[in-house]
Design a protein around this motif. Structure first.
Motif, PDB file in Angstrom:
ATOM      1  N   GLY A  41      37.082 -85.088  -9.545  1.00  0.00           N
ATOM      2  CA  GLY A  41      36.580 -86.413  -9.209  1.00  0.00           C
ATOM      3  C   GLY A  41      37.500 -87.226  -8.324  1.00  0.00           C
ATOM      4  N   GLY A  42      38.740 -86.762  -8.115  1.00  0.00           N
ATOM      5  CA  GLY A  42      39.682 -87.542  -7.322  1.00  0.00           C
ATOM      6  C   GLY A  42      39.255 -87.742  -5.880  1.00  0.00           C
ATOM      7  N   ALA A  63      36.521 -90.513 -13.280  1.00  0.00           N
ATOM      8  CA  ALA A  63      37.624 -90.643 -12.307  1.00  0.00           C
ATOM      9  C   ALA A  63      38.931 -90.368 -13.034  1.00  0.00           C
ATOM     10  CB  ALA A  63      37.651 -92.040 -11.690  1.00  0.00           C
ATOM     11  N   PRO A  64      39.821 -89.561 -12.450  1.00  0.00           N
ATOM     12  CA  PRO A  64      41.090 -89.269 -13.124  1.00  0.00           C
ATOM     13  C   PRO A  64      42.058 -90.442 -13.047  1.00  0.00           C
ATOM     14  CG  PRO A  64      41.062 -88.248 -10.961  1.00  0.00           C
ATOM     15  CD  PRO A  64      39.687 -88.856 -11.165  1.00  0.00           C
ATOM     16  N   GLY A  96      43.412 -92.480  -2.313  1.00  0.00           N
ATOM     17  CA  GLY A  96      44.777 -92.521  -2.795  1.00  0.00           C
ATOM     18  C   GLY A  96      45.668 -93.337  -1.882  1.00  0.00           C
ATOM     19  N   CYS A  97      46.846 -93.662  -2.378  1.00  0.00           N
ATOM     20  CA  CYS A  97      47.824 -94.397  -1.575  1.00  0.00           C
ATOM     21  C   CYS A  97      49.148 -93.653  -1.629  1.00  0.00           C
ATOM     22  CB  CYS A  97      47.972 -95.828  -2.078  1.00  0.00           C
ATOM     23  SG  CYS A  97      48.747 -95.941  -3.711  1.00  0.00           S
ATOM     24  N   ALA A 104      40.183 -81.626  -1.584  1.00  0.00           N
ATOM     25  CA  ALA A 104      40.230 -82.533  -0.431  1.00  0.00           C
ATOM     26  C   ALA A 104      40.417 -83.959  -0.930  1.00  0.00           C
ATOM     27  CB  ALA A 104      38.948 -82.418   0.391  1.00  0.00           C
ATOM     28  N   ARG A 105      41.262 -84.700  -0.267  1.00  0.00           N
ATOM     29  CA  ARG A 105      41.531 -86.079  -0.673  1.00  0.00           C
ATOM     30  C   ARG A 105      41.694 -86.959   0.566  1.00  0.00           C
ATOM     31  NH1 ARG A 105      40.190 -83.965  -4.692  1.00  0.00           N
ATOM     32  NH2 ARG A 105      41.146 -84.046  -6.769  1.00  0.00           N
ATOM     33  N   THR A 106      41.400 -88.247   0.386  1.00  0.00           N
ATOM     34  CA  THR A 106      41.633 -89.243   1.425  1.00  0.00           C
ATOM     35  C   THR A 106      42.664 -90.235   0.936  1.00  0.00           C
ATOM     36  OG1 THR A 106      39.353 -89.060   2.219  1.00  0.00           O
ATOM     37  CG2 THR A 106      40.577 -91.017   2.876  1.00  0.00           C
TER      38      THR A 106
END
Length: 631
Positions: free
Chosen positions: A534-535, A523-524, A540-541, A462-464
Motif C-alpha cells: 500500500g505504500g 496504509a503502512p 514519501g519524503c 514502486a514509490r513516489t
C-alpha cells in the motif's frame, strides 16, 4: 580472440584501450595500470590461444555491476546444455607473497591486500547473485593466474576451504601445460564459442541483485554470506576485520594483542555504494568472532532501523542488536564494538561533534562509522570524517579511513549517480541513456502516479517521493479510513478547451492505517512505507526514503528548488520543515540539493522526475531527451 592476441602488444592498441577505459567512466588510467595491461594481458591471451580457446569471447577490464571494481578478464563461452559459461580471471604479476590469514596476503613489496582466491570467489558469487531471473542461465567459474610465479610460489595461495577449493591458482609453468590440460586448468575446457545471439544475450543482461539487502539481514547475522561483498566493499571488510582482531578479544574471551588504545574506522560512500550491506555483514562477523564485546548496530535513521527490525523479526536478539540512537551514550560505556550507519544524521552538539559520538570515540574499543557528508539534510546534523579524525587524534585513538566508490543501486550505473551529482553540484549534462539505467521525465504528477500504479500492478516495488513542500497532517479522526490529501499541485491544461486540473495526494501515514471493521491494512506506518503493501498510494519524503531503496522511483521536485538560467536557487519559505524554512536561501540550498540527491538515487532500476516549476521542468527536458526514456 586470436586477433586480440596478435594486437595486445601493440602500443596503439593499448592507447585505444585507455580511451575506451576513460569513456566507460573509470577515469584516466595511470602508468601503473597501463603497465599491468602490457605485462599481464599477453601471457593470458597466449595461453588461451595455445589451449585451443581462441573462439571464446574475452572481456578485459570488465566493470563489475556497481562499479566497485573491474575484473582483469572475463571469458564467455557456451556449454553443451545451452547455458553461458563465464570464467572470471584474476591476473597477478606477483612472484611471491605471504598468507596472513584466511582473507589477506602480504605482498613482497609490503602491501597487504585481499587474498586473490577470496577476491575472485567474491566476484563469482556476485555474478551468481546479481543475475536477474529473465537472464540466460549462467555457470560462473573463477581462476587466479600468477604468470610470473613458480609452481611453489603459486601453491602458497591454494586453499582447501570448500567454498574456494574449485578455484585453481596457476603459475607461469602451468600456462605451458599441454593444450587439453591447460584448457581444463583455465576452467574453460567444456566451453564452445558463443554465437552472436549468445553474446548479445550476455551483453544485454541488466545486472541486478536477485535478493535485496533487507531480505538477507537475518541470514547474514546467522553467518550466511549470500549477499556477496565485492571490490572495495570486500577490501574494507578485510581491513576492518583485521583491525577488530587487533583491538578486540576473540571468541571465548581471548585477549587481543592490541595496545588498548582502541580504534575508530570511518567508511565514506555515496548513495548505493554498499555502506549498509557492509555494516550489516560486519555486525554478523563481530557477533560470531568477538561475541564478548556485545557488538551493536546503531543508526539515527528511525526508518532504516524499523526496516532492519522488520527484516529480523524472527531473530530473538533483534531489538538488542539494533538499539535506538538514544542508546549511543550508554553504548559508549557498555559495548566493546559499535557499528554506526548514517552517522551524518546524528544531532550535533553546541561545539561541533555530537557529544554522544565523542563519548563513543573516547571509550569504545572499536567504532566503525559509516557516513556520507552529501546526505546531510538539516542544519542540526553534519558529522564529518575530518571531525572524527580530529577527535580520535586528540584522544590518542587510532583512526583509519576507508572509501566505498561503487554504485550498487541504480542498476549498478556509476554513470547515473555521477549524472545526478553533476546535475545538482556541478555542470548539468545530458543523460545519454546507454548505461543500463532507465531515466525519464514525467510531464505531470498524474502521469507519474499512473506510472507507479502500472509498475505496482506488474509486481514491482514502486514509490513516489517529493520535497517537503506541502503540509503534513499528523493527526486524523478516530476510525478514519483515508488519509488527508495534503499535497495539491495545479496542472495547467495543454488543451485550451479542457479545464485545468489539480492533483491531490496523501503523505505517508504517521501511523499504520487499518480498516476499523476488519483490520485490513490500508496504509503502512511511514517508517515501513518503502516496502510494505500500500505504500505506493502515499507520497514519501526524505525522512522515509533515506537509507532505503525500491525498484522504480518517482521524484517530485517541489518549488523549494528551481533552476534559473545557469544555477539552482533555493526558496526556503516553500519548505514545511520548521528546522529549515527560516534559513537564508544560500544556507537552505545545501540541504535542498542533498535532499533531492537522496531522492533521485533510491530507484534500483528506474527513475522518473517531475518538477512543479515550469522553467526547471523545461531544463530537465533538455537534459533527458525523450529518446532516452523507456516505459
Amino acid at each position: 580472440m586470436g586477433e586480440l592476441a596478435a594486437r595486445v602488444g601493440d602500443p596503439a592498441f593499448l592507447k585505444q584501450c585507455a580511451v575506451r577505459y576513460t569513456a566507460a567512466g573509470f577515469g584516466v588510467p595511470g602508468e601503473a595500470e597501463v603497465r599491468s595491461w602490457r605485462n599481464s594481458w599477453p601471457p593470458l591471451l597466449r595461453a588461451l590461444v595455445r589451449a585451443g580457446l581462441s573462439d571464446l569471447w574475452v572481456y578485459l577490464e570488465y566493470g563489475t555491476p556497481g562499479g566497485g571494481r573491474r575484473l582483469d578478464a572475463m571469458l564467455v563461452g557456451t556449454k553443451a546444455d545451452g547455458a553461458l559459461g563465464l570464467v572470471v580471471v584474476e591476473l597477478k604479476q606477483w612472484h611471491s607473497c605471504r598468507v596472513l590469514d584466511a582473507g589477506r596476503v602480504l605482498r613482497k613489496d609490503g602491501v597487504v591486500t585481499a587474498h586473490p582466491v577470496f577476491q575472485v570467489a567474491a566476484y563469482r558469487s556476485f555474478f551468481q547473485h546479481w543475475r536477474p531471473a529473465r537472464a540466460p542461465r549462467l555457470d560462473v567459474r573463477a581462476v587466479v593466474v600468477l604468470h610470473n610465479a613458480s609452481p611453489e610460489e603459486a601453491a602458497v595461495l591454494r586453499l582447501g576451504a570448500p567454498a574456494v577449493a574449485d578455484i585453481p591458482v596457476l603459475s607461469g609453468a602451468d600456462l605451458s601445460a599441454p593444450a587439453d590440460d591447460l584448457a581444463a586448468l583455465l576452467r574453460a575446457g567444456d566451453l564452445a564459442a558463443p554465437d552472436a545471439a549468445r553474446r548479445a544475450a550476455f551483453e544485454g543482461i541488466r545486472w541486478e541483485p536477485s535478493s535485496r539487502l533487507l531480505d538477507q539481514v537475518g541470514s547474514v547475522l546467522e553467518g550466511n554470506s549470500a549477499f556477496a561483498l565485492v571490490g572495495d566493499q570486500q577490501d574494507a571488510f578485510l581491513q576492518i576485520r583485521a583491525t577488530a582482531a587487533l583491538h578486540l578479544p576473540g571468541r571465548g574471551g581471548s585477549t587481543a594483542p592490541g595496545d588498548g588504545t582502541g580504534a575508530v574506522i570511518t567508511v565514506r560512500g555515496g548513495p548505493g555504494s554498499g555502506k549498509t550491506a557492509l555494516a550489516v555483514r560486519l555486525l554478523g562477523h563481530l557477533m560470531r568472532h568477538h561475541p564478548t564485546t556485545r557488538p551493536r548496530f546503531i543508526t539515527p535513521s528511525g526508518t532504516l532501523r524499523a526496516h532492519l527490525l522488520d527484516a529480523v523479526s524472527g531473530h530473538s536478539a533483534a531489538r538488542e542488536l539494533f538499539p535506538g540512537i538514544g542508546y549511543l551514550r550508554a553504548a559508549a560505556r557498555q559495548a566493546g564494538a559499535l557499528v554506526i550507519d548514517e552517522a551524518q544524521r546524528i544531532k550535533r552538539g553546541a561545539h561541533g561533534l555530537p557529544p554522544d559520538l565523542a563519548a563513543v570515540i573516547e571509550h569504545v574499543p572499536l567504532a566503525v562509522v559509516f557516513l556520507d557528508e552529501r546526505q546531510i539534510i538539516r542544519p542540526d546534523e553534519g558529522t564529518t570524517v575530518e571531525e572524527i579524525h580530529a577527535a580520535a587524534q586528540h584522544l590518542g585513538r587510532t583512526h583509519h579511513h576507508l572509501e566505498l566508490t561503487g554504485a550498487f543501486r541504480c542498476a549498478g550505473s556509476a554513470s547515473y549517480t555521477a549524472w545526478v551529482d553533476a546535475l545538482l553540484y556541478g555542470t548539468p549534462r545530458p543523460w545519454n541513456g546507454h548505461t543500463g539505467y532507465d531515466l525519464g521525465i514525467a510531464d505531470d504528477p498524474f502521469q507519474l502516479q499512473q506510472w507507479v500504479e502500472q509498475a505496482t500492478a506488474a509486481g514491482h516495488t514502486a514509490r513516489t517521493t517529493a520535497g517537503f513542500c506541502w503540509p503534513w497532517t499528523r493527526n486524523r479522526p478516530r476510525g478514519a479510513t483515508t488519509l488527508p490529501l495534503d499535497i495539491t499541485i495545479d496542472v495547467p491544461s495543454t488543451d485550451p478547451a479542457a479545464p485545468d486540473r489539480t492533483w491531490r495526494a496523501a503523505w505517508n501515514a504517521a501511523s499504520a492505517l487499518t480498516h476499523p471493521a476488519d483490520g485490513r491494512p490500508l496504509a503502512p506506518h511511514n517508517q515501513l512505507w518503502a516496502t510494505h503493501t500500500g505504500g505506493h498510494q502515499q507520497i514519501g519524503c526524505i525522512y522515509t526514503a533515506q537509507g532505503l531503496e525500491y525498484r522504480d522511483a518517482g521524484v517530485i521536485i517541489g518549488p523549494d528548488l528551481t533552476w534559473n538560467d545557469d544555477h539552482w536557487e533555493a526558496h526556503p519559505h516553500h519548505s514545511r520543515d520548521e528546522t529549515l524554512r527560516h534559513l537564508p536561501p544560500d544556507q537552505y540550498l545545501r540541504y535542498a540539493l542533498n535532499t533531492y540527491r537522496v531522492l533521485l538515487t533510491r530507484g534500483t532500476h528506474t527513475t522518473r522526475i517531475h518538477s512543479t516549476h515550469p522553467t526547471t521542468q523545461h531544463k530537465l527536458h533538455t537534459l533527458i531527451h525523450p529518446t532516452s526514456q523507456t516505459g
